[in-house]
Write an enzyme that holds these catalytic residues in place. Sequence first.
Site, mmCIF file in Angstrom:
data_model
loop_
_atom_site.group_PDB
_atom_site.id
_atom_site.type_symbol
_atom_site.label_atom_id
_atom_site.label_comp_id
_atom_site.label_asym_id
_atom_site.label_seq_id
_atom_site.Cartn_x
_atom_site.Cartn_y
_atom_site.Cartn_z
ATOM 1 N N HIS A 225 45.575 24.773 53.844
ATOM 2 C CA HIS A 225 46.340 26.753 53.901
ATOM 3 C C HIS A 225 47.705 26.874 54.156
ATOM 4 C CE1 HIS A 225 44.313 30.451 54.716
ATOM 5 N NE2 HIS A 225 45.580 31.003 55.276
ATOM 6 N N TYR A 229 51.197 29.258 52.297
ATOM 7 C CA TYR A 229 52.421 30.810 52.661
ATOM 8 C C TYR A 229 53.479 29.834 51.742
ATOM 9 C CZ TYR A 229 48.793 32.964 55.257
ATOM 10 O OH TYR A 229 48.173 33.675 56.206
ATOM 11 N N HIS A 376 39.968 35.796 44.845
ATOM 12 C CA HIS A 376 40.619 36.176 46.037
ATOM 13 C C HIS A 376 42.042 35.499 45.429
ATOM 14 C CE1 HIS A 376 42.469 35.996 49.990
ATOM 15 N NE2 HIS A 376 42.782 35.043 49.506
ATOM 16 N N PHE A 377 41.688 33.779 45.197
ATOM 17 C CA PHE A 377 42.613 33.214 44.987
ATOM 18 C C PHE A 377 43.935 33.750 43.395
ATOM 19 C CE2 PHE A 377 44.686 28.658 43.903
ATOM 20 C CZ PHE A 377 44.770 27.906 45.211
ATOM 21 N N HIS A 378 43.222 33.930 43.060
ATOM 22 C CA HIS A 378 43.708 34.652 42.048
ATOM 23 C C HIS A 378 44.226 35.361 42.093
ATOM 24 C CE1 HIS A 378 41.553 31.633 39.797
ATOM 25 N NE2 HIS A 378 42.116 31.242 38.743
ATOM 26 N N ARG A 441 30.765 29.382 42.792
ATOM 27 C CA ARG A 441 32.646 28.880 41.826
ATOM 28 C C ARG A 441 32.133 27.361 41.657
ATOM 29 N NH1 ARG A 441 36.395 27.521 47.449
ATOM 30 N NH2 ARG A 441 38.241 27.094 45.366
ATOM 31 N N ARG A 442 33.040 26.079 41.107
ATOM 32 C CA ARG A 442 32.840 25.349 40.266
ATOM 33 C C ARG A 442 32.150 25.224 39.880
ATOM 34 N NH1 ARG A 442 33.382 24.337 46.266
ATOM 35 N NH2 ARG A 442 35.857 23.872 46.802
#
Length: 551
Positions: A225, A229, A376-378, A441-442
């Site tokens: 995580h 950042y 979200h990640f993208h 996912r995956r």
Amino acid sequence: MLKTSLNLKVDRRDAKLVMAHFYVAFIALLVGGLAGLLQVLVRSGKFELPAGIGYYQILTVHGVVLGLVLTTFFIMGFQLAAVSKTAGTFTNKQRLIGWIGFWIMTIGTVAAAVMILLNEASVLYTFYAPLQAHFVFYLGLTLVIVGSWAVGTTIILKYAEWRRANPGQPSPLLTFMALVNTMMWTVATIGVAATVLIQLLPWSLGLIETVNVGVSRTLFWYFGHPLVYFWLLPAYMAWYVMIPKIIGGKIFSDSLARMSFILFLLFSIPVGFHHQLLEPGIDPAWKFLQVVLTFLVIIPSLMTAFSLFATFESYGRSQGATGLFGWFKKLPWKDARFTVPFIGMLAFIPAGAGGIVNASHQMNQVVHNTIWVTGHFHLTVATAVVLTFFGVSFWLVPHLTGRKLTKKINKLALIQGYLWAIGMTFMSGAMHAAGLLGAPRRSAYSEYGGAAQATEWIPYQIAQAVGGSILFIAIILMLYIFVNLAFFAPKGEEEFPVGEAANPAEKAPMVFENWKLWLGITVLLILFAYTIPLIDLIQNAPPGAKGYKLW
């Protein structure tokens, strides 16, 4: 003091070191982008991979090369440039340490990439045990981290040198920000280094038979995580310090910017359990604690949003804007150095909202293992962060190579940013929607035996392929721009924009430079959040897992 410490131009020797990092980063963009394109085409159900290439092989390439290689190399290069510009040219010794770090990272990258391409390490970006890769893959990742520590040492040494030469003065804002991010990265990577060196490397070499999966995943997310950042803070550096200068405005508050970075250092590491909310073996009370700490990270993000839009509005008002949103029209929309990162800022609004959903214990139950998380990640990394990196490249690459950002390339850069926004809207939007319908996912394309629910996902998977194809065109365009700015653009001087505080008399409190205090609090928070759960995971561990190779 900040003004007098600025170099007009990054030293040519430092520029070579920075550009070396950028060359690797943009090669990674091409390789990882191509793997991403193949992925979305496979998931549409209209395309099959040629030559026996496996879906999970390209999924691993995409995640590792873009999530770890592109970001780490670009960030380290960018931070070196920022420190060289604001704290002064590196000494020969500091630069040598940077070069050693760069080559260790590069060798590690090649080793890990070769293993993935040989189909010896199709273990995805998270390389979760008990999936077992070839030991060279783990060794390569270790070298990338060790190399990044060496590059980080260059930044720390320069900061320490500046402080010795300027006692009682707050350090230049960009140098301060680069230092905070380097420290956060160093503390966070101890977790992934520990699981790789103590668990996964001996296990893949056959020195130990089984691995404790719970401990391995916990150590990964202790790193995983704050990694987000580590990606985000360099974008914040550009937003806080460079964008105000580009638009002709001032930094809203130097102290507020420093405060937000310190809060990221404190609260971004002891939050990994919010990625493990559905995993057994971790007491719910500890998950609850880390969810609370996760929500605290929202505060510096909101501080950043406030600061940025205060900067935009005050600039617009100074240009005669009236009304509630009149300032919006005064912003330099035809300047790609501003507009492309601004698209990233806008994307971060829904991205941040999605992050709050992911970190909420109850709502996480709905989206946990769905493609919503990938969407979200993208939005966070692949839009907010990557578009800002592109925006930085438009002025930093010509600044380092002694060339100019021409009107033609500026226009192409705007088209590239718009294409990226359109492609990501299709792809990430479809991922979020399909995730709410339960799409996992995956996973490669599957009709799940004709299940009615799976047929609902297929239109969204086709939309992802459309978005992914547009994104790949944007990648090709970005690579053309990068090569042009590095080698072919006309010779000239391109500005390295460093903003000044709106209130020059405001001196940042020296408590921000008290690293014993901030690192001490960080360590205490980590010990508080992780000690007892890790002891539990070790003492009450189920039988260890043997290695699996499912490809």
